[in-house]
Design an enzyme around this catalytic site. Structure first.
Site, PDB file in Angstrom:
ATOM      1  N   ASN A  23       0.805  -1.218   0.000  1.00  0.00           N
ATOM      2  CA  ASN A  23       0.000   0.000   0.000  1.00  0.00           C
ATOM      3  C   ASN A  23       0.844   1.277   0.000  1.00  0.00           C
ATOM      4  OD1 ASN A  23      -2.203  -1.591  -0.158  1.00  0.00           O
ATOM      5  ND2 ASN A  23      -2.828  -1.372   1.991  1.00  0.00           N
ATOM      6  N   ARG A  92      -8.522  -1.000  -7.059  1.00  0.00           N
ATOM      7  CA  ARG A  92      -8.957   0.329  -6.643  1.00  0.00           C
ATOM      8  C   ARG A  92      -7.810   1.338  -6.540  1.00  0.00           C
ATOM      9  NH1 ARG A  92     -13.465   2.037  -4.382  1.00  0.00           N
ATOM     10  NH2 ARG A  92     -12.247   3.552  -3.222  1.00  0.00           N
ATOM     11  N   CYS A 116     -16.334  -3.173  -4.042  1.00  0.00           N
ATOM     12  CA  CYS A 116     -15.693  -4.485  -4.074  1.00  0.00           C
ATOM     13  C   CYS A 116     -16.249  -5.294  -2.917  1.00  0.00           C
ATOM     14  CB  CYS A 116     -14.180  -4.366  -4.023  1.00  0.00           C
ATOM     15  SG  CYS A 116     -13.573  -3.897  -2.433  1.00  0.00           S
ATOM     16  N   PRO A 122     -16.664   4.407  -1.557  1.00  0.00           N
ATOM     17  CA  PRO A 122     -16.845   5.617  -2.375  1.00  0.00           C
ATOM     18  C   PRO A 122     -15.539   6.400  -2.556  1.00  0.00           C
ATOM     19  CG  PRO A 122     -17.660   5.989  -0.151  1.00  0.00           C
ATOM     20  CD  PRO A 122     -17.219   4.549  -0.209  1.00  0.00           C
ATOM     21  N   ASP A 124     -15.787   9.979  -2.737  1.00  0.00           N
ATOM     22  CA  ASP A 124     -16.220  11.374  -2.563  1.00  0.00           C
ATOM     23  C   ASP A 124     -15.127  12.249  -1.943  1.00  0.00           C
ATOM     24  OD1 ASP A 124     -16.855   9.576  -0.378  1.00  0.00           O
ATOM     25  OD2 ASP A 124     -17.683  11.310   0.654  1.00  0.00           O
TER      26      ASP A 124
END
Ligand code: EPU
Length: 420
Positions: A23, A92, A116, A122, A124
């Protein structure tokens, strides 16, 4: 498709070396879009998600090569600002090319990633932050269309109902590096992976301070240059091996680890009965004779990570007593519960809580992996179960754990891959 077969009952012993953090590397690779100059990233794990990010960079006009844990990214002849659905929908993290593309090319078209199996997920907050920098954003046919003649620094609050956003912070921070003036992100994600990205950006010439804290300040610069960087060790992989030592009653020395990134995990795992010894860059872990149940609540960093919730549940599933596991980041991230129960666990889900009643023995069974961390939890359960566990859809595991069965086998585990 491959499946993983595990024969339980071996106490894992020996040393394991942790790979670079998935990550951290994914947004860092996206950040190379901010410059035309070459970037060299070391300590890159050979994972499916990394290969997907390299494919995305290539689709955007970069030349990206992976060799022995080192990725070199240079600029090709034709840059492109459209990130296609086919690639973004598979991962993602690819959505974090939006900020760099917008900052570099003044426009970007990036497919919306969609939900997923672990939740709706989201974006946003990503869009809120980019709008605050002056981007004009619309959604057309499943794509985010963003443009801005000149991004301008601004103050913003990037918290949602579940707290801060890791990739949202990454996306906005990357865009703000080339904005005019100063940006302040409040409620920024504090995860070590976000700080690693900021460190890389600073090596490229960005002016970021406060990374690793909830307030990040970015002073925009005109231009970013190429840079070299080594990725931090993967704290979730390290923690997964900590649980492997605990669940099998083994004794594992974990190398290339940053214990300072593992505070909440060390706290809970010690509470459950771990004996830990730390020396520079290594962590030795073995259990006391009796394990104790612990209650765990996932929270943004420095809280207990959601990415370790499933693995901790496997440990609690074989720890005598009752433990309550509460998921506060992704309230639906419980796909592993039914699979663990198929192996004889006694876990009851109640909304965002899982009530785990520890059992004496799990029994091997055919189970199905639903996502990356759920796969890891099934592998851990398989290590201690009586008999054979067959985990199908193991490609999920390959997205985030480098050489997992080789590393487990080197510690004595009986684990191998088969064609389904
Ligand atoms: N959220 C919003 N709006 C947004 C963004 C997020 O409401 O615009 C919500 C999410 O739905 C979630 C919470 O905020 O409830 C936190 O999500 P976050 O944005 O932090 O997640 P992410 O950045 O998409 C990264 C990791 C995940 C990890 C989460 C949480 C990468 C590539 N992925 O995702 O990793 O679970 O942070 O720590 O960094 C994994 O490795 O298995 C994994 C899923």
């Amino acid at each position: 498709m491959d499946r993983l077969v595990v024969e339980g009952g071996v106490k894992l012993k020996g040393e394991v070396r942790i790979s670079g953090a998935k990550n951290a590397v994914l947004p860092i690779l996206a950040a190379t879009l901010l410059t035309d100059e070459p970037c060299v990233i070391s300590g890159v794990p050979e994972l499916c998600d990394v290969m997907t990010m390299l494919r995305i960079l290539k689709s955007l006009g970069k030349i990206a090569e992976f060799h022995n844990g080192v990725v070199t990214v240079t600029s090709g002849r034709h840059a492109n600002f459209v990130a296609d659905y086919k690639l973004v929908s598979t991962m993602r993290a690819s959505f974090c090319v939006l900020g760099p593309l917008l900052a570099k090319f003044k426009k970007a078209k990036v497919s919306l990633p969609g939900g997923c199996v672990i939740g709706v997920r989201p974006v946003d907050l990503h869009l809120k932050g980019l709008k605050a920098l002056g981007a004009d954003i619309s959604i057309e046919s499943g794509y985010v269309m963003a443009k801005a003649a000149r991004l301008r620094g601004n103050n913003m609050y990037l918290g949602g109902v579940y707290g801060s956003s890791v990739l949202g912070t990454d996306n906005v921070m990357m865009a703000a590096t080339l904005a005019h003036g100063r940006t302040i992100i409040e409620n920024a994600a504090c995860e070590p992976e976000v700080a690693d990205l900021a460190d890389f950006l600073n090596k490229m010439g960005a002016r970021i301070t406060g990374q690793g804290t909830p307030i990040i300040e970015i002073q925009g610069v005109k231009h970013l240059r190429g840079a070299e960087h080594t990725i931090i060790p993967d704290r979730i992989e390290a923690a997964t091996f900590m649980v492997a030592a605990m669940i099998t009653g083994g004794d594992i020395t974990i190398k290339n680890v940053c214990p300072q990134h593992l505070g909440a995990i060390i706290d809970k795992i010690e509470e459950s009965g771990a004996v830990l010894a730390r020396t520079d860059g290594t962590l030795r872990i073995r259990p006391k004779r009796r394990l104790k149940p612990v209650n765990v609540t996932t929270l943004p960093y420095p809280g207990f990570p959601t990415d370790m919730q499933a693995q901790m549940m496997s440990l609690m599933a074989v720890t005598p007593g009752i433990s309550v596991i509460t998921e506060k980041i992704y309230p639906d991230r419980f796909m592993h519960v039914a699979e663990l129960n198929r192996m004889g666990a006694r876990i009851q889900r109640e909304g965002p809580h899982a009530i785990v009643e520890g059992v004496k023995l799990l029994s091997g069974a055919p189970v199905m992996a639903s996502d990356l961390r759920a796969s890891a939890s099934l592998l851990l359960a398989g290590l201690v179960a009586k008999g054979k566990t067959t985990i199908s859809r193991i490609y999920h595991l390959d997205r985030g754990y480098e050489d997992i069965e080789q590393k487990m086998s080197a510690l004595g585990a009986r684990v191998w891959r088969e064609k389904e």
